[in-house]
Design an enzyme around this catalytic site. Structure first.
Site, PDB file in Angstrom:
ATOM      1  N   LYS A  76       0.561  20.824   1.327  1.00  0.00           N
ATOM      2  CA  LYS A  76      -0.745  20.558   0.924  1.00  0.00           C
ATOM      3  C   LYS A  76      -0.875  19.800  -0.428  1.00  0.00           C
ATOM      4  O   LYS A  76      -0.039  20.124  -1.338  1.00  0.00           O
ATOM      5  CB  LYS A  76      -1.424  21.973   0.836  1.00  0.00           C
ATOM      6  CG  LYS A  76      -3.047  22.092   0.686  1.00  0.00           C
ATOM      7  CD  LYS A  76      -3.459  23.270   0.716  1.00  0.00           C
ATOM      8  CE  LYS A  76      -4.934  23.573   0.420  1.00  0.00           C
ATOM      9  NZ  LYS A  76      -5.371  25.055   0.326  1.00  0.00           N
ATOM     10  N   SER A 103      -9.133  26.096   3.508  1.00  0.00           N
ATOM     11  CA  SER A 103      -9.126  24.710   2.998  1.00  0.00           C
ATOM     12  C   SER A 103      -7.697  23.933   3.260  1.00  0.00           C
ATOM     13  O   SER A 103      -7.598  22.642   3.137  1.00  0.00           O
ATOM     14  CB  SER A 103      -8.949  24.751   1.524  1.00  0.00           C
ATOM     15  OG  SER A 103      -7.980  25.464   0.873  1.00  0.00           O
ATOM     16  N   SER A 143      -7.317  30.603   3.176  1.00  0.00           N
ATOM     17  CA  SER A 143      -7.194  29.155   3.115  1.00  0.00           C
ATOM     18  C   SER A 143      -6.015  28.722   4.153  1.00  0.00           C
ATOM     19  O   SER A 143      -5.709  27.659   4.422  1.00  0.00           O
ATOM     20  CB  SER A 143      -7.183  28.455   2.018  1.00  0.00           C
ATOM     21  OG  SER A 143      -8.530  28.069   1.502  1.00  0.00           O
TER      22      SER A 143
END
Lengths: 100, 487, 480
Positions: free
Chosen positions: B78, B153, B177
């Protein structure tokens, strides 16, 4: 607690945000903010007398570090790399509009 | 014939060990798949093709090293992980051109274990969001339906695994997330115990909640990925100073050895019909196999969303104070004075959700409101922790839905932040508590969208949590491959 | 209008004497180019996390104990939020509740000749900000983060001080204590010891405090005194003219000798303190506390007494205690040469001034304590005259040479060889018949002239006492 445009602006100022000049945007933002804060007021119902606040789940942490230089690998020239990121520089200084 | 990109992490590792294919072949296959599918799912912010191929060739030259857990395995991380040699943006315009001057501990450990980092994946700005739509660089699409969100996310990470671009990925979980996008995309996601994995070099959102963890196609693969990164790090003072067990070679559990607690508040919640249907079936499969399912009570869970958003936003409001345009990142050109430099930079550089949480966090910490909001929320946090601890005395793990609805159409809730916050109800209590959680695909709805379920465990129980996850996997239907138009 | 009296409280910031910064391993201090001692942590890069320096905790606890305060076994760091270009994270990491130290006191000489205890409210740790330089030509403010993250303790007094004299006395006593403990290097010119002064006036006898002014960032004892006196006059004048004192932050302009309001902030501060989630609580175990207690040197008063008993003068004692490391140096030398008075004089008259000139610490002087002891020994043995010793000192200090060897090499030892002395005596008697006649006639005062002549002949290497005695003997021999 009720949030209006004034309190939203006061928070924005503390947080160094510029909420913009459009009154309609500001009204919408204050309304959203107010709805969120109104929802948070549910906490008032919780019975918390004598409950110790929990700020973090951390447990069994190691103690402080020794007072010695301990650098991760490949840190040579780090100061230069940091300075290269500066949006504005004067020599080796970071630079902003003059304060006083 | 099976393509290399279709293999899971363990299969890739086995194939490399047996010299069925080389690291370069595997990396090239994944890069090709990534390039073909990326226009449809947009999971990546930066593809590190040259570095990846160079590393792959280098590993091939030196030969397999069995002491390195992730030798030759292509992964994504990420874009909140600091990595040298590529921008680290956290999905924010504020950092669109920012190059980190150091590497996250997780990234360093992945590399040390021989992993190949193929790309940095998309996310909601500063990991604040549940749909990846708050990325400054546009949303990621769900591999099962390109008109729907992948969750967030860590939506890019989940889509890169579910879209078969890579066999494994790293994301972060502050309020769900990792687990929620894993559920919405149909892969496995593990949120480790707070304090298990170093946060050093992970761009902070809520410091007492943030935890990095793996996403992969099996629970065992998540265990292998966790093994490579877990454990004490001199650079994160909040880490637990305790040994790391073996997550890879655990004794398999028998279904009838497991007692799972089902929190009444979640299972009785208003679940989407497709979610309810898949989960009912999944529950039946467990009962049939001999698992002991009991109902448990989490009486204070109704306060969880409020407590979480107060505490996490408070931390976020000051974690994001450093984005002031002075030392790095975006700066509004030609500000009249310092105040304007700050306000215009932050207004332009930071997106709407980040700004909303900064305002909320500033408010709950401000003079006159601290006691009623911030401190009160911290007290409620303890109540919720006590509830979960009490429930976990009656069972091995808690079992809960991950999301009340399946992946939703892009743009559905952009104007309704409060509803989106409330949608995190079933993931964020675990972050208030600090324990580990594992999200596992439970099946596919009639709408052809994946539905996930999650296990929650006591702090530091990841080894048995992964074993329990393997039991669920073995009993629940294996998802087919999502059909992604390739270019 | 009733008579008004000042109420003064101090917030003292002392830079802790550590090698590295409070939360990262960058060197704390050192004169280097701007933005050299910086890393991702002290410049607030995305993803960086703080790591507490254990030495800083020990030093803060040491200061607390030495000041009679209570060290809290559990204390917390908090984020203090505000925006300023020299503050990289947008917050300072400080301690609010509980701090590392609570309570304590320090007694100062009061105006009436007695002692007055100044109570301390708290001692806490925090990180320093960077430095802003204002570049008028370019119309920019320039930022150097070398100092950002350097560890400080803040010592907050109760408002127990009532005059500029007491405040200065307090600061000097505190400074000398912290320096002696090596909690801080305390170099005022480097800003390593600085303070904010809170000052208000109240009617005499009343317990109601007036509105206070806060004078920021004073780094000289003299300026503290001047600023307080000015502020007392300013506030008194305001009350007398019926005006109102505003609560404000002031800056002391030492060139004009007056305080001036800092440009009024556009809003009230709201620091939004909350526990710093990146740092675990600071724990100080009882074992650690006991260790620190045992490491504490005896109180200054006890040391002063014992030094005076050794025959050291008050000035000498003060000089030894005020200069960091001087006391340890002295004691090391004293072990080798147990004549305190002679050593003390050498330290005060030669060694300390030379250190000041060269800007070095006692510990790093190339002339170690053993060398100073050797020099003292040469003097006390009568090998070296005072003059010869003092002439020789700069070279010894500079090179760290062994005094005995140098004296040997230069032939500087006092001449004690009898025949050489007798030779000079004969020469003096032969060369000054008139004076000798006068002496023999009873004008004995002329002896000192003759001794002087002898010393000249010897180029100072003769022992004056011995020369005088031998010359007298020779003259008396002439009578018979």
């Amino acid at each position: 607690m009720t949030i209006n445009t004034d309190s939203a602006l006061a928070m924005a100022r503390l947080a160094r945000l510029d909420l913009g000049a459009e009154p309609a945007d500001l009204t919408k933002l204050a309304e959203d903010f107010d709805r969120i804060v109104a929802y948070m007021d549910i906490l008032a119902e919780a019975e918390t007398a004598g409950i110790e606040p929990m700020y973090s789940p951390m447990e069994n942490t190691a103690g402080p570090r020794p007072d010695e230089v301990l650098e991760p690998e490949g840190s040579a020239g780090k100061a230069e790399l940091i300075l290269e990121q500066a949006p504005e520089r004067v020599g080796r200084f970071f630079s902003v509009p003059r304060i006083f | 014939m099976t393509q290399l990109w279709q293999l899971n992490l363990a299969q890739c590792s086995e194939g490399l060990k047996n010299k069925d294919f080389s690291v370069t072949e595997l990396t090239e296959a994944c890069l090709k798949r990534l390039t073909e599918t990326e226009p449809a799912i947009k999971s990546c912010l930066a593809v590190l093709e040259d570095q990846a191929l160079e590393t792959a060739r280098d590993l091939d030259r030196r030969g397999n090293d069995s002491s390195r857990l992730l030798w030759g395995l292509p992964l994504t991380v990420k874009d909140v992980f600091c990595l040298k040699g590529a921008p680290t943006t956290a999905g924010s315009r504020q950092l669109s051109d920012y190059y980190s001057v150091f590497e996250a501990t997780v990234v360093r450990r992945l590399k040390a274990h021989g992993a190949i980092i193929l790309a940095k994946t998309n996310c909601d700005e500063f990991a604040m969001g549940s749909s990846t739509e708050f990325s400054a660089f546009g949303p990621t699409r769900n591999p099962w339906d390109r008109q729907r969100v992948p969750g967030g996310s860590s939506g890019g990470a989940a889509a890169s695994v579910a879209g078969f671009q890579v066999p494994g990925a790293f994301g972060t979980d502050t309020g769900g997330s990792i687990r929620q996008p894993a559920a919405l995309c149909g892969c496995v996601g593990l949120k480790p115990t707070y304090g298990r994995v170093s946060r050093y070099g992970i761009i902070a959102y809520g410091s007492s909640f943030d935890q990095a963890g793996p996403l992969a196609r099996t629970a065992a693969d998540c265990g292998r990925l966790l093994q490579a990164v877990a454990g004490p790090d001199a650079y994160d003072a909040t880490l637990a100073d305790c040994p790391v067990p073996d997550f890879v070679n655990q004794r398999p559990l028998k279904p009838n050895e497991l007692t799972l607690g089902l929190p009444r508040q979640f299972w009785n919640a208003d679940l989407h019909p497709q979610v309810a249907k898949v989960l009912d079936e999944a529950r039946n499969l467990l009962t049939k196999a001999g698992l002991n399912l009991i109902e448990v009570d989490l009486p204070n869970i109704k306060y969880a969303v409020a407590a979480y958003y107060i505490l996490a936003s408070a931390e976020a409001s000051t974690n994001l104070a450093r984005y002031d345009g002075v030392r790095y990142g975006f700066r509004q050109p030609d500000p009249g004075d310092l105040m304007e430099l700050y306000t215009k930079t932050r207004q332009t550089g930071l997106g709407p959700e980040a700004r909303r949480r900064i305002l909320l966090g500033t408010f709950v910490l401000s003079s006159g409101y601290y006691e009623a909001y911030y401190r009160k929320a911290a007290q409620v946090r303890r109540l919720i922790k006590n509830d979960i601890e009490a429930a976990l005395t009656r069972c091995h793990f808690l079992l809960a839905p991950v999301s009340a609805i399946p992946a939703w159409p892009l743009g559905s809730f952009l104007d309704d932040p409060l509803t989106v916050y409330q949608m995190d109800l079933m993931t964020l209590p675990l972050n208030l508590y600090g324990g580990p959680g594992l999200s596992v695909p439970a099946g596919l709805g009639d709408d052809n969208l994946p539905v996930g379920a999650q296990l929650w465990g006591k702090p530091m129980s990841e080894a048995s949590l992964i074993s329990a996850g393997r039991v669920l996997e073995s009993l629940w239907p294996k998802l087919p491959e999502p059909q992604i138009p390739v270019i | 209008m009733s008579e008004m009296e000042p109420v003064i409280g101090l917030e003292v910031h002392a830079q802790l004497n550590t090698r590295t910064k409070l939360f990262c391993a960058c060197p704390a201090g050192g004169s280097v180019e701007p933005n050299t001692h910086i890393c991702e942590i002290c410049t607030g890069q995305p993803g960086a996390l703080p790591r507490l320096n254990g030495r800083a905790v020990e030093l803060a606890a040491k200061a607390t104990l030495a000041l009679g305060g209570q060290v809290n076994g559990y204390s917390l760091f908090a984020r203090k939020n505000y925006f300023y270009p020299d503050l990289p994270n947008g917050f300072q990491t400080s301690q609010l509740d509980p701090p590392i130290g609570t309570g304590g006191s320090l007694s100062v000489a009061a105006g009436d000749g007695g002692r007055k205890a100044i109570r301390l409210n708290r001692i806490h740790m925090e990180d320093d900000a960077g430095k802003c330089v204002h570049d008028e030509k370019r119309d920019r403010t320039l930022i150097d983060l070398n100092r950002a993250g350097v560890p400080l303790i803040e010592i907050v007094t109760e408002p127990d001080l009532s005059s500029s004299r007491e405040a200065m006395e307090f600061l000097k006593t505190l400074h000398s204590l912290l320096v002696r403990l090596e909690v801080t290097k305390g170099r005022l010119e480097e800003g390593e010891f600085r303070c904010d002064v809170n000052i208000s006036l109240k009617p005499k006898g009343s317990s109601v405090l007036g509105v206070r002014g806060e004078i920021k960032n004073l780094n000289s004892f003299k300026f503290v005194g001047q600023a307080i006196d000015y502020e007392i006059r300013r506030q008194s004048a305001l009350y007398e003219s019926g005006g109102r004192v505003e609560q404000q932050t002031l800056h002391f302009d030492h060139l004009k000798g007056e305080t001036r309001a800092l440009r009024s902030k556009e809003e009230a501060h709201d620091y939004r303190y909350f526990p710093q989630p990146d740092l675990p609580p600071v724990l100080v175990s009882r074992v650690k506390l006991r260790e620190i207690v045992q490491s504490l040197p005896p109180p200054a008063d006890t040391i002063k007494e014992s030094y005076k008993e050794l025959g050291l003068k008050e000035d000498t004692v003060t000089a030894l205690l005020d200069r960091p490391g001087a006391q340890a140096y002295f004691e090391e030398a004293f072990k080798r040469f147990p004549e305190a008075k002679r050593l003390g004089t050498l330290m005060v008259e030669l060694f300390l001034p030379a250190l000041r000139q060269s800007g070095t610490d006692p510990q790093s002087a190339v002339m170690g304590p053993a060398k100073l002891a050797a020099l003292a020994r040469l003097m006390s043995d009568g090998v070296l005259t005072k003059k010869a010793a003092y002439d020789l000192f700069p070279e010894l200090f500079e090179t760290g040479a062994d005094p005995r060897q140098l004296v040997e090499a230069r032939g500087l030892s006092r001449v004690r060889d009898e025949s050489t002395l007798q030779g000079w005596i004969m020469e003096v008697i032969a060369g000054h018949p008139e004076e000798v006649k006068k002496y023999l006639a009873g004008q004995t005062k002329i002896l000192s002239f003759l001794v002087g002549q002898l010393m000249r002949l010897s180029r100072g290497t003769a022992d004056p006492q011995k020369a005088s005695a031998s010359l007298t003997q020779a003259l008396e021999d002439l009578r018979s």
